[in-house]
Enzyme design. Structure first.
Site, mmCIF file in Angstrom:
data_model
loop_
_atom_site.group_PDB
_atom_site.id
_atom_site.type_symbol
_atom_site.label_atom_id
_atom_site.label_comp_id
_atom_site.label_asym_id
_atom_site.label_seq_id
_atom_site.Cartn_x
_atom_site.Cartn_y
_atom_site.Cartn_z
ATOM 1 N N ASN A 127 0.931 -1.253 -0.059
ATOM 2 C CA ASN A 127 -0.025 0.113 0.028
ATOM 3 C C ASN A 127 0.823 1.235 0.102
ATOM 4 O OD1 ASN A 127 -2.902 0.416 -0.101
ATOM 5 N ND2 ASN A 127 -2.617 1.943 1.520
ATOM 6 N N GLU B 18 -2.645 -5.292 5.630
ATOM 7 C CA GLU B 18 -3.924 -4.779 5.444
ATOM 8 C C GLU B 18 -4.439 -5.895 4.666
ATOM 9 O OE1 GLU B 18 -4.475 -0.531 5.299
ATOM 10 O OE2 GLU B 18 -3.999 -0.340 7.317
ATOM 11 N N GLU C 241 0.554 -0.241 12.849
ATOM 12 C CA GLU C 241 0.756 1.265 12.446
ATOM 13 C C GLU C 241 -0.396 2.091 13.253
ATOM 14 O OE1 GLU C 241 -0.352 1.605 8.129
ATOM 15 O OE2 GLU C 241 0.820 0.051 7.710
HETATM 16 C C1 GAL Z 1 -2.446 1.997 6.030
HETATM 17 C C2 GAL Z 1 -1.735 1.294 5.074
HETATM 18 C C3 GAL Z 1 -0.193 2.175 4.884
HETATM 19 C C4 GAL Z 1 -0.525 3.339 4.476
HETATM 20 C C5 GAL Z 1 -1.403 4.056 5.497
HETATM 21 C C6 GAL Z 1 -1.680 5.286 5.269
HETATM 22 O O1 GAL Z 1 -3.966 1.683 5.462
HETATM 23 O O2 GAL Z 1 -1.355 0.050 5.655
HETATM 24 O O3 GAL Z 1 0.442 1.371 3.726
HETATM 25 O O4 GAL Z 1 -1.254 3.359 3.231
HETATM 26 O O5 GAL Z 1 -2.534 3.262 5.670
HETATM 27 O O6 GAL Z 1 -0.814 6.150 4.848
#
Ligand code: GAL
Length: 931
Positions: A130, A191, A279
């Protein structure tokens, strides 16, 4: 005199030893292996519980390996014990079967630096990541596969395993478990929580990782706590984790908050693994035309960190990773078009130009706390405490072994902006805390307080100040507390101790019935209190919140040390009487050091600095500030219009015929038309030219073109050299100007590819075609040729890599490169207008001689009237460091990483500007000092 000389010599020798390089992983003898285990409280390393306080960093967004060390050192110095890293498949693989791990792609070097800096690595190799990057990290060549990505479709799965077989062995040779590095965890997929989920695919990836030698625990980051891939389920991983972005990704209203999620319930999802937030919001991305990163930094500022990150701690999370801690740059064609422009600053704690912010300060305060107050890594939920003010709530967590309690004093409405005071019923002994005055939440604020805590030889009954860090320094238990307004700290002693207030105003009261000493004070600058009479002397440093930010802590072979003053202290080592510090100053500053009394000399960046001992026993020295920097004005430019492809006489004999009749792409072309998608011809990144030939019948009045470019992209068309116009993505009918049509015609079309979509929903959305998708001129068949980046998947520039260049004439002919000879081009000055639509180039050179041994971050700035209709690619020494869209924005300043930018030498800037009408050209361009 003589002794000083000897000492300098010793210092120089020491600094060589202390600051010298380390051999790489392969050459280094294996150290004893380590164990990584976990239970529902926390991870443990070699049986010792650890709070994982981690920051996200992407080396591929900082194309200068020498700066990787800078960022990792800044993270480590700020209290992070771990760095979470995505490995971007597309960045390493221009073509199926071809992988590059050299130069700016040298992952071995990155992981060596992490080990050298002393920071754990949480590896996230995807295959899907992502991350607001092209295709979410899937390589361009994958867009032409028939099988659905992120499933066990054989063609896709074979490719995903191919990537793992290349990246995993590199990760494997840096695993902590083998004693050769600091990799402690490995993430499978990203995700993978939406769409039709495929357990066989997850299992195949896990099996591949193990087959490739990955021995650390495997985890996955669920999009939210939905229980996907928890241990024991089909395709499940070892450790369950989830992500959280409570403020979302729109920074337009930075004052408007969503409430903080209470994650305590998630302990039930995976009872055998710690609450792990893979995250958590550390900022936000910002789209083309967005409000800009200053607003993202406001939305997720220190107040947000204080309220939300402590709330996660109260939820029992013992692994928190902040996305992003340093965002960096989506240089070249790295960005995912829907989400971001070139800057990926993210409003993070460390800016794109590598500066520390007030967000860094707050993360440092909490981070230091998580690392030094170790009972935090094992807590059960306790009952909420009663607060006298009903708008305040006090959650509690209790360490079952030590009885240490953690009290989170927060607004019941976590978005509240009001100032509210309360007292708290701590226990039977202290039914009203504080005993004098009250505890105050000033607007968006939370306090994580500690009660019943043994540290060094001391026992803290409670404090209404927060603990930043503590440690025993040369036999003196030392604790750094912080807060604002009044504070109260109660310590237990067997007999009444002796209290000396070394500085500041602190009163003390002894309660013989309890054996408790109470200190009352107002946080103001720094107060110092020395307490003697317990098992060991205690020094309390009581700072107001702003003052606390100036402190640094390291753990050396001689125990912990504290410093105060410099902008940054990267590292500390004690050797005999010498404390060797490395760090940075922003101005001349005083350095104060708390170190064991055996330390008598201070080295700062390898140089001896005269130090004197204070009455309080610390060492102080003066540090010089940086040298001033002057940057050259960019006064003379060479200018050249290109776009020869628009000319019907242009020789395109070397171009490929775009004549495929079938495609694996789920979107098919209109009946009777060839497949024109750029990806199907191996052109995955940047601009693509098409030239179509047709015979006219004479009745044609319009040219109808359809193109998909991604957000904010455009395409321009010419008929027999006559400009038809420019359009955004979609279908556009261009009227044929009088006289433009001939019997034999050449249609020239330049299409921008803003990047491939992410595939967040696992529905192949990254396969949305790029380039032309259909073209109609009357009923005439059109024979097309196509030309993108030189060499296509075979690439002409393996050093800068596949994402650096597209297919502009200038790019195909070296105009972006420093060695190109532009002597024959006309000279110009900026700002300048180019009235002919199409692409033209501006080039200049300049010398830089920045002061040696000083880290300055330099940017390139473009200023112009936003009504002018052009976009530009900025090449510095051949590297595409940013894309500027004058009429969309918001980015005007582009960070130029040192290493690509020669800070002592000659540099070349080449800017390709694509004008859509007669207002093209280029605005004022200047160099700026970013700190
Ligand atoms: C999460 C994802 C990351 C990045 C983030 C938003 O959903 O795992 O790769 O896209 O959101 O910055």
């Amino acid at each position: 005199m003589r002794s000083l000389r000897v000492l300098t010599l010793v210092a120089v020798l020491l600094s060589t030893v202390l600051l010298g390089g380390v051999p790489d992983a392969a050459a280094r003898p294996a150290k004893p292996a380590h164990t990584i285990s976990y239970d529902h409280y926390s991870f443990s390393i070699d049986g010792k519980r650890v709070y994982l306080w981690s920051g996200e960093f992407h080396y591929w967004r900082l194309p200068s390996p020498q700066l990787w060390r800078d960022v990792l050192q800044k993270m480590k110095a700020g209290g992070f014990n771990a760095v979470s890293i995505y490995f971007d498949w597309a960045f390493h693989s221009p073509k199926q079967g071809v992988y590059d791990f050299t130069g700016i792609r040298d992952v071995d070097r990155l992981l060596d630096i992490a080990q050298d800096v002393g920071i754990y690595v949480i590896a996230r190799p995807g295959p899907y990541i992502n991350a607001e990057t092209d295709s979410g990290g899937l390589p361009g060549w994958l867009t032409t596969q028939a099988g659905k990505a992120r499933t066990s479709a054989p063609d896709y799965l074979a490719a995903a395993k191919e990537w793992f077989r290349h990246i995993d062995p590199i990760l494997a040779r840096h695993q902590l478990t083998d004693g050769r590095g600091t990799v402690i965890l490995d993430q499978i997929e990203n995700e993978y929580s939406n769409g039709a989920l495929d357990p066989a695919y997850m299992q195949a990836l896990e099996d591949q990782a193990r087959a490739d030698g990955i021995t650390v625990p495997l985890f996955h980051n669920d999009v939210w706590p939905a229980g996907n891939w928890k241990p024991g389920t089909p395709g499940g991983v070892d450790v369950y984790a989830f992500d959280g972005y409570p403020q979302g990704f729109d920074c337009s209203n930075p004052q408007v908050w969503q409430p903080a999620p209470d994650y305590r319930w998630t302990r039930g999802i995976s009872p055998g693994t710690p609450i792990s937030i893979a995250e958590f919001q550390g900022g936000s991305f910002d789209p083309w035309g967005g409000p800009g990163y200053d607003q993202c930094r406001q939305l997720t500022g220190p107040d947000f960190e204080s309220v939300f990150y402590t709330n996660n701690i109260a939820s029992g999370a013992t692994f928190q990773n902040f996305y992003m801690t340093f965002g960096g740059t989506s240089w070249g064609w790295l960005p995912d078009p829907g989400a971001v422009y070139s800057s990926y600053d993210y409003g993070a704690a460390i800016t794109e130009s590598r500066q520390l912010t007030s967000k860094y300060d707050e993360q440092k305060r909490i981070g230091y706390f998580t690392q030094s107050v170790t009972p935090l890594a094992k807590t059960d939920y306790g009952p909420d405490l009663v607060a006298s003010n009903p708008v305040v709530q006090v959650k509690s967590n209790v360490n079952p072994d030590t009885g240490t309690r953690f009290l989170l004093v927060q607004h019941r409405d976590t978005t509240a902006t009001t100032t509210d005071s309360t007292t708290v019923a701590l226990d039977a002994a202290y039914p009203t805390v504080p005993q004098q005055g009250s505890l105050t939440l000033r607007g968006r604020d939370a306090k994580l307080l500690v009660a019943g805590y043994d540290f060094g030889s001391q026992h803290l009954v409670y404090s209404t100040s927060e603990i930043m860090t503590q440690g025993t320094i040369g036999g003196t238990d030392t604790a750094l507390l912080y807060g604002d307004g009044t504070g109260e700290t109660v310590l237990h002693f067997a007999t009444q101790p002796h209290v000396s207030v070394l500085s500041g105003s602190v009163s003390s009261t002894w309660d013989p019935s309890k054996g408790d000493l109470r200190l009352d004070y107002v946080h103001n600058g720094l107060a110092r209190v020395r307490i003697e009479g317990g098992k060991a002397p205690l020094e309390l440093l009581i700072a107001d919140t702003a003052t606390s930010a100036g402190f640094w802590r390291q753990d050396t072979g001689a125990g912990p040390v504290l410093e105060r003053g410099p902008y940054l202290v990267r590292d500390a080592k004690v050797l005999g009487p010498v404390l060797a510090l490395t760090g940075d100053t922003k101005a001349a500053t005083q350095l104060e050091v708390w170190a064991p009394p055996s330390v008598k000399f201070l080295l700062w960046n390898g140089r001896l600095v005269p130090a004197t001992r204070t009455a309080e026993g610390t060492l102080v020295a003066r540090l010089a500030g940086p040298q001033p920097v002057t940057l050259p004005a960019l006064t003379t430019w060479q200018h050249q219009y290109e776009t020869p492809e628009a000319n019907p006489a242009f020789d395109d004999s070397s171009w490929v015929a775009a004549d495929h009749l079938t495609t694996n792409n789920p979107a098919k072309p209109p009946a009777g038309q060839p497949v024109l998608y750029a990806d199907d011809y191996g052109y995955h990144y940047g601009d693509v030219w098409y030239r179509g030939r047709f015979q006219a019948t004479g009745g044609e009045t319009t040219v109808t073109l359809s193109a998909t470019t991604g957000t904010a992209g455009q395409f321009s068309a010419w008929l027999n050299g006559v400009y038809l116009g420019t359009s955004g993505p979609g279908t556009k009918q261009f009227p044929i100007p009088a006289g433009a049509l001939k019997a034999g015609n050449v249609l020239s079309v330049l299409v921008e590819n803003m990047g491939h979509n992410e595939d967040w929903n696992a529905n192949d959305s990254h396969k949305e075609p790029r380039g032309l998708t259909a073209a109609t001129v009357g009923a005439d068949p059109i024979a097309w040729k196509i030309q993108g980046a030189l060499g296509g998947e075979n690439g002409a520039d393996p050093v800068r890599g596949p994402l650096n260049n597209g297919g502009l004439y200038g790019e195909r002919n070296g105009w972006s490169l420093p060695g190109f000879n532009d002597a024959s081009w006309p000279a110009t000055t900026l700002p300048s207008t180019e009235p002919t639509p199409g692409v033209s180039w501006y080039r200049t050179t300049f010398a830089l001689h920045l002061p040696a041994g000083q880290d300055n971050s330099i940017g390139l700035r473009i200023d112009d009237n936003a009504a002018r209709n052009y976009r530009a690619e900025i090449f510095v020494n051949g590297w595409n460091l940013g894309r500027y869209v004058n009429n969309v924005g918001p980015q005007h300043v582009f960070v130029l990483p040192n290493g690509i930018l020669r800070t002592d030498g000659q540099n070349t800037i080449a800017i390709a500007s694509w004008g859509a009408d007669d207002t093209g050209g280029l605005g004022a361009v200047s160099l700026v000092n970013l700190g």
